[in-house]
Design a protein around this motif. Structure first.
Motif, PDB file in Angstrom:
ATOM      1  N   VAL A  52       1.017  -1.040   0.151  1.00  0.00           N
ATOM      2  CA  VAL A  52       0.448  -0.125  -0.013  1.00  0.00           C
ATOM      3  C   VAL A  52       0.367   1.747  -0.420  1.00  0.00           C
ATOM      4  O   VAL A  52       0.908   1.939  -0.467  1.00  0.00           O
ATOM      5  N   LEU A  53       2.019   1.058   0.718  1.00  0.00           N
ATOM      6  CA  LEU A  53       3.228   2.302   0.562  1.00  0.00           C
ATOM      7  C   LEU A  53       3.662   2.284  -0.148  1.00  0.00           C
ATOM      8  O   LEU A  53       3.725   3.745  -0.723  1.00  0.00           O
ATOM      9  N   LEU A  54       4.205   1.282  -1.317  1.00  0.00           N
ATOM     10  CA  LEU A  54       5.206   1.459  -2.143  1.00  0.00           C
ATOM     11  C   LEU A  54       4.050   2.223  -3.139  1.00  0.00           C
ATOM     12  O   LEU A  54       4.724   3.047  -4.332  1.00  0.00           O
ATOM     13  N   ARG A  55       2.835   1.584  -3.230  1.00  0.00           N
ATOM     14  CA  ARG A  55       1.563   1.791  -4.230  1.00  0.00           C
ATOM     15  C   ARG A  55       1.750   3.313  -3.989  1.00  0.00           C
ATOM     16  O   ARG A  55       1.772   4.711  -5.346  1.00  0.00           O
ATOM     17  N   ALA A  56       1.551   3.849  -3.048  1.00  0.00           N
ATOM     18  CA  ALA A  56       1.421   5.263  -2.512  1.00  0.00           C
ATOM     19  C   ALA A  56       2.337   6.209  -3.273  1.00  0.00           C
ATOM     20  O   ALA A  56       2.614   6.907  -4.090  1.00  0.00           O
ATOM     21  N   LEU A  92       3.774  13.882  -1.078  1.00  0.00           N
ATOM     22  CA  LEU A  92       4.067  13.456   0.891  1.00  0.00           C
ATOM     23  C   LEU A  92       2.042  14.022   0.952  1.00  0.00           C
ATOM     24  O   LEU A  92       1.697  12.417   1.498  1.00  0.00           O
ATOM     25  N   PRO A  93       1.106  14.311  -0.022  1.00  0.00           N
ATOM     26  CA  PRO A  93      -0.269  13.711   0.371  1.00  0.00           C
ATOM     27  C   PRO A  93      -0.791  12.521  -0.370  1.00  0.00           C
ATOM     28  O   PRO A  93      -1.376  11.901   0.479  1.00  0.00           O
ATOM     29  N   ALA A  94      -0.398  12.266  -1.191  1.00  0.00           N
ATOM     30  CA  ALA A  94      -0.943  10.776  -1.793  1.00  0.00           C
ATOM     31  C   ALA A  94      -0.080   9.352  -0.690  1.00  0.00           C
ATOM     32  O   ALA A  94      -0.715   8.518  -0.996  1.00  0.00           O
ATOM     33  N   LEU A  95       1.305   9.741  -0.132  1.00  0.00           N
ATOM     34  CA  LEU A  95       1.964   9.103   0.287  1.00  0.00           C
ATOM     35  C   LEU A  95       1.184   8.576   2.110  1.00  0.00           C
ATOM     36  O   LEU A  95       0.628   7.641   2.974  1.00  0.00           O
ATOM     37  N   LEU A  96       0.458   9.896   2.329  1.00  0.00           N
ATOM     38  CA  LEU A  96      -0.027   9.814   3.375  1.00  0.00           C
ATOM     39  C   LEU A  96      -1.524   9.387   3.475  1.00  0.00           C
ATOM     40  O   LEU A  96      -2.183   8.370   4.347  1.00  0.00           O
ATOM     41  N   GLY A  97      -1.658   9.230   2.103  1.00  0.00           N
ATOM     42  CA  GLY A  97      -3.134   8.817   2.258  1.00  0.00           C
ATOM     43  C   GLY A  97      -2.962   7.634   1.709  1.00  0.00           C
ATOM     44  O   GLY A  97      -4.333   6.519   2.318  1.00  0.00           O
ATOM     45  N   GLY A  98      -1.728   6.345   1.654  1.00  0.00           N
ATOM     46  CA  GLY A  98      -1.734   5.097   1.256  1.00  0.00           C
ATOM     47  C   GLY A  98      -1.374   5.212   2.654  1.00  0.00           C
ATOM     48  O   GLY A  98      -1.999   4.295   3.323  1.00  0.00           O
ATOM     49  N   LEU A 155      -5.305  11.164  10.781  1.00  0.00           N
ATOM     50  CA  LEU A 155      -4.354  11.292   9.593  1.00  0.00           C
ATOM     51  C   LEU A 155      -4.582  11.815   8.393  1.00  0.00           C
ATOM     52  O   LEU A 155      -3.736  12.670   7.848  1.00  0.00           O
ATOM     53  N   GLY A 156      -5.971  12.440   8.389  1.00  0.00           N
ATOM     54  CA  GLY A 156      -7.211  12.519   7.385  1.00  0.00           C
ATOM     55  C   GLY A 156      -6.430  14.193   8.265  1.00  0.00           C
ATOM     56  O   GLY A 156      -6.773  15.085   7.816  1.00  0.00           O
ATOM     57  N   ALA A 157      -6.430  14.391   9.242  1.00  0.00           N
ATOM     58  CA  ALA A 157      -6.433  15.932   9.666  1.00  0.00           C
ATOM     59  C   ALA A 157      -5.023  16.158   9.166  1.00  0.00           C
ATOM     60  O   ALA A 157      -4.435  17.582   8.510  1.00  0.00           O
ATOM     61  N   VAL A 158      -3.867  15.228  10.035  1.00  0.00           N
ATOM     62  CA  VAL A 158      -2.471  16.079   8.811  1.00  0.00           C
ATOM     63  C   VAL A 158      -2.643  15.648   7.622  1.00  0.00           C
ATOM     64  O   VAL A 158      -2.183  16.587   7.428  1.00  0.00           O
ATOM     65  N   GLN A 159      -3.256  15.384   6.881  1.00  0.00           N
ATOM     66  CA  GLN A 159      -3.548  15.386   5.712  1.00  0.00           C
ATOM     67  C   GLN A 159      -3.861  16.134   4.914  1.00  0.00           C
ATOM     68  O   GLN A 159      -3.579  17.131   3.926  1.00  0.00           O
ATOM     69  N   ARG A 160      -5.539  16.791   5.896  1.00  0.00           N
ATOM     70  CA  ARG A 160      -5.662  18.381   5.219  1.00  0.00           C
ATOM     71  C   ARG A 160      -4.907  19.358   5.815  1.00  0.00           C
ATOM     72  O   ARG A 160      -5.119  20.556   4.963  1.00  0.00           O
TER      73      ARG A 160
END
Length: 166
Positions: A52-56, A92-98, A155-160
């Motif tokens: 999951v992390l690699l793909r993100a 980083l946003p994509a990585l945090l989504g993963g 993690l969503g709060a960090v991502q936002r």
């Protein structure tokens, strides 16, 4: 891997193959080698997180616009400097989504790790199943669900809070 399509395809394919193994089957494969307890559980959890992390990460790095990369190179950044100072922050946003997806997946997989004596909230659920106590099952399942939701929300709060890319 993000800059090398063949390597990326091989890594993502291999990781996806590992990710497709059912949790209990992976535990069953690891227990004869590592025994019961935390060691096989940790290895299995890492095995499930990596794809999951690699793909993100690969998707995030691939989404960095070519003109941005060219500008960084034009400013004299080496390939490593460009990766660390420009591309990774933009990915980083994509990585945090993963990371959000991986964390919720790992909470559920860690619950199943109780089958191999790794402890955790899964033990409460298993005890409830063995004893026929619906309350224990519901409390364990509720706590696991709450943990997954809280982790995802944090993690969503960090991502936002991250600046928008694009």
């Amino acid at each position: 891997a993000a800059g090398r399509p063949r390597l990326s395809a091989w890594l993502l394919g291999s990781a996806s193959l590992l990710y497709s193994l059912p949790t209990l089957a992976l535990f069953a494969l690891l227990v004869p080698v590592l025994g019961l307890g935390c060691a096989p559980a940790l290895l299995a959890l890492v095995t499930y997180a990596l794809p999951v992390l690699l793909r993100a990460l690969v998707a995030g790095l691939a989404s960095v616009p070519a003109p941005v990369k060219e500008a960084a190179t034009g400013m004299g950044l080496s390939p490593w400097q460009r990766r660390w100072r420009v591309e990774l922050p933009l990915a980083l946003p994509a990585l945090l989504g993963g990371l959000r997806v991986a964390s919720v997946t790992l909470v559920s997989a860690a619950t199943v790790a109780a089958y191999i004596s790794a402890g955790g909230l899964g033990t409460l659920i298993l005890t409830g199943l063995d004893q026929g106590h619906t309350e224990k099952i519901l409390v364990g399942a509720g706590l696991v669900a709450a943990m997954a939701l809280l982790l995802d929300q944090a993690l969503g709060a960090v991502q936002r809070r991250l600046p928008a890319v694009g």
